[in-house]
Design an enzyme around this catalytic site. Structure first.
Site, PDB file in Angstrom:
ATOM      1  CB  THR A  60      78.686  54.764  92.086  1.00 34.41           C
ATOM      2  OG1 THR A  60      78.517  54.229  93.406  1.00 34.41           O
ATOM      3  CG2 THR A  60      79.697  53.915  91.329  1.00 34.41           C
ATOM      4  CG  ASP A  61      76.180  61.193  93.570  1.00 35.45           C
ATOM      5  OD1 ASP A  61      76.168  61.386  94.795  1.00 35.45           O
ATOM      6  OD2 ASP A  61      75.581  61.921  92.757  1.00 35.45           O
ATOM      7  CB  VAL A  62      75.035  55.192  95.935  1.00 36.91           C
ATOM      8  CG1 VAL A  62      74.799  54.871  94.485  1.00 36.91           C
ATOM      9  CG2 VAL A  62      76.378  54.616  96.381  1.00 36.91           C
TER      10      VAL A  62
END
Length: 488
Positions: A60-62
């Protein structure tokens, strides 16, 4: 992100980004150590002392984008040397910097699972028991903006048409409809990191709530591919489709783990009086002073702010020539006068097309006037923006001549393929980031192909035009005598 050194323990703390691809982990099963982690190394030997992973198998690209901040916590009669990191998830991790253990405890909580064939989501993710998440981590149709009826209707129609959905924290991209990510890959905590007040025992962090979207679609070969990565769930004016606040500055009492206060950060002038408390998306950091103030630029409204560190009340604001995508600093001059300095301008968009002018950076210093001095009107020093081509967002223009003597050609010179570059390369980190480095034609071809595999939109013909344009204006210099290309 940058490294942080603690001379007292002899440790250096390094935040590690997420693994590629940001939304597809089929080819990297498992937790993916040491991605999305804070690692502690012995500063003398480089030996790994401990690590803490904030997100397992990130799809989720965090990632963590800022250097950790250090603060001493006073708890139960003890002093705990701690560090704070707030990644793009908007969760504040407070760790004992001697051991890497969460100071207030943690638990692994179940998260939504991927339905993409071959993807194996982590069944759980770590959540600190304190503080509570600082940014919005879920969104439903009921959370759509109501700032104006027009904005609500447009966003609600988009939600329905694209079959949008979000199932809570760490919702992965799905094969069904369009997945909405909250707080969004440009949201949560970002580059700016955390500032601290060791006397008050507070740390301060600015967060954005900027939902982004993506989807998985059949690739025609029996599998799936990402489509529309880093899409923006914005209204027709470019503001987030979620209810405000879109940006906040938050104080956390590090001694208790409780939120001390939270205040909107920035105003949306497009909405008049209704925009005074919306906050805005932001990118940049804050500083805390011993005098009880927190200074921060960062907001897309091109303002510089000062907040009371005890209460969160905004006590002063000044208009800037451009958004200050940076962190201010303060120092005392030889005369004893205290200065606050902020670099103004920045590297393009924060995911809000049309909200940024990409100026050459201007250094602006503030100080309290001495007796007999009057304040200076900064408007006379503001750069003059270059003319904007029709249909092109402001973030793709650069500063023209100004009274400061600074000037620049537009970031993207006029030429065949320019509009293709804007539409293909301007959706994630902004065009100015994409053209920050020169490449050979083969290098541009490989980068463009990589971006297409991550969701950049364009067929082979469009990709070819983008490669030709970038090779022509942002290619490698063939000799020292080659003239400087426009925009460089």
């Amino acid at each position: 992100g940058g490294a942080t050194v603690d001379p007292a323990t002899g440790l250096v703390f390094i935040p590690i980004g997420n693994p590629d691809d940001s939304y597809n982990g089929i080819d990297r099963p498992g937790n993916n150590y040491y991605a999305n982690s804070i690692i502690a190394l012995d500063a003398n030997t480089g030996k790994l002392k401990w690590f803490y992973q904030m997100t397992h198998h990130d799809i989720t690209d965090v990632d963590a984008a800022a250097a950790p901040s250090l603060i001493d916590i006073h708890r139960n009669g003890q002093v705990i040397p701690a560090l704070v990191e707030v990644p793009k998830s908007g969760i504040a991790f407070i760790l004992d910097r001697r051991t890497g253990k969460p100071v207030f405890g943690e638990e692994e909580r179940p998260i939504p699972q991927s339905d993409v064939p071959g993807e194996h989501s982590s069944p759980t993710q770590p959540f600190p028991l304190k503080p509570e998440p600082l940014a919005r981590m879920r969104i439903s149709r009921d959370d759509i903006t109501t700032v104006t009826p027009e904005a609500h209707d447009y966003c609600a129609a988009s939600w329905d048409k694209q079959q949008m959905h979000n199932d809570g924290p760490y919702t992965p991209v799905s094969t069904k409809g369009t997945t909405v990510f909250a707080p969004g890959t440009s949201g949560g905590g970002n580059w700016g990191g955390v500032s601290t007040d060791p006397h008050l025992g507070y740390f301060f962090v600015n967060v954005s709530n900027m939902p982004t979207t993506s989807r998985m679609v059949p690739d025609g070969a029996g599998g799936y591919k990402l489509q529309g990565a880093y899409g923006r769930f914005n209204d027709t004016k470019g503001w987030p489709c979620v209810r405000p606040p879109w940006g906040e500055i938050i104080a956390v009492n590090a001694n208790t783990g409780d939120i001390a206060w939270r205040s909107p950060l920035g105003v949306s002038d497009d909405f008049g009086a209704a925009g005074k408390s919306t906050g805005t998306p932001n990118l940049g950091g804050s500083i805390a002073t011993a005098g009880g103030l927190v200074f921060i630029g960062a907001t897309v409204d091109s303002r510089f702010h000062a907040f009371d560190s005890h209460t969160g009340k905004e006590v002063w604001t000044a208009t800037l020539p451009a958004p200050a995508v940076s962190t201010p600093l303060t120092f005392q001059g030889k005369s004893g006068r205290q200065y606050v300095v902020v670099p103004d301008g920045g590297p393009g968009t924060i995911g809000m097309p049309g909200r940024f002018l990409s100026y050459h950076a201007i250094l602006i210093a503030y100080a309290l006037p001495k007796a007999g001095e009057s304040a200076i009107d900064l408007a006379q020093y503001a750069p003059v923006p270059a003319p904007r081509p029709p249909g092109v967002g402001n973030q793709f223009a650069a500063a023209g001549p100004s009274s400061l003597g600074t000037g620049a050609e537009p970031i993207l010179p006029a030429g065949e393929g320019r509009e293709d570059v804007i539409s293909m390369c301007g959706q994630c980190h902004g065009v100015s980031t994409a053209v920050a480095n020169r490449r050979s034609p083969d290098g541009w071809r490989d980068l463009i192909q990589d971006m297409r595999s991550r969701g950049a939109q364009g067929d082979d013909a469009k990709a070819g035009r983008v490669r030709d344009y970038l090779s022509r204006y942002f290619g490698l210099l063939t000799s020292p005598a080659e003239p400087k290309t426009p925009g460089r």
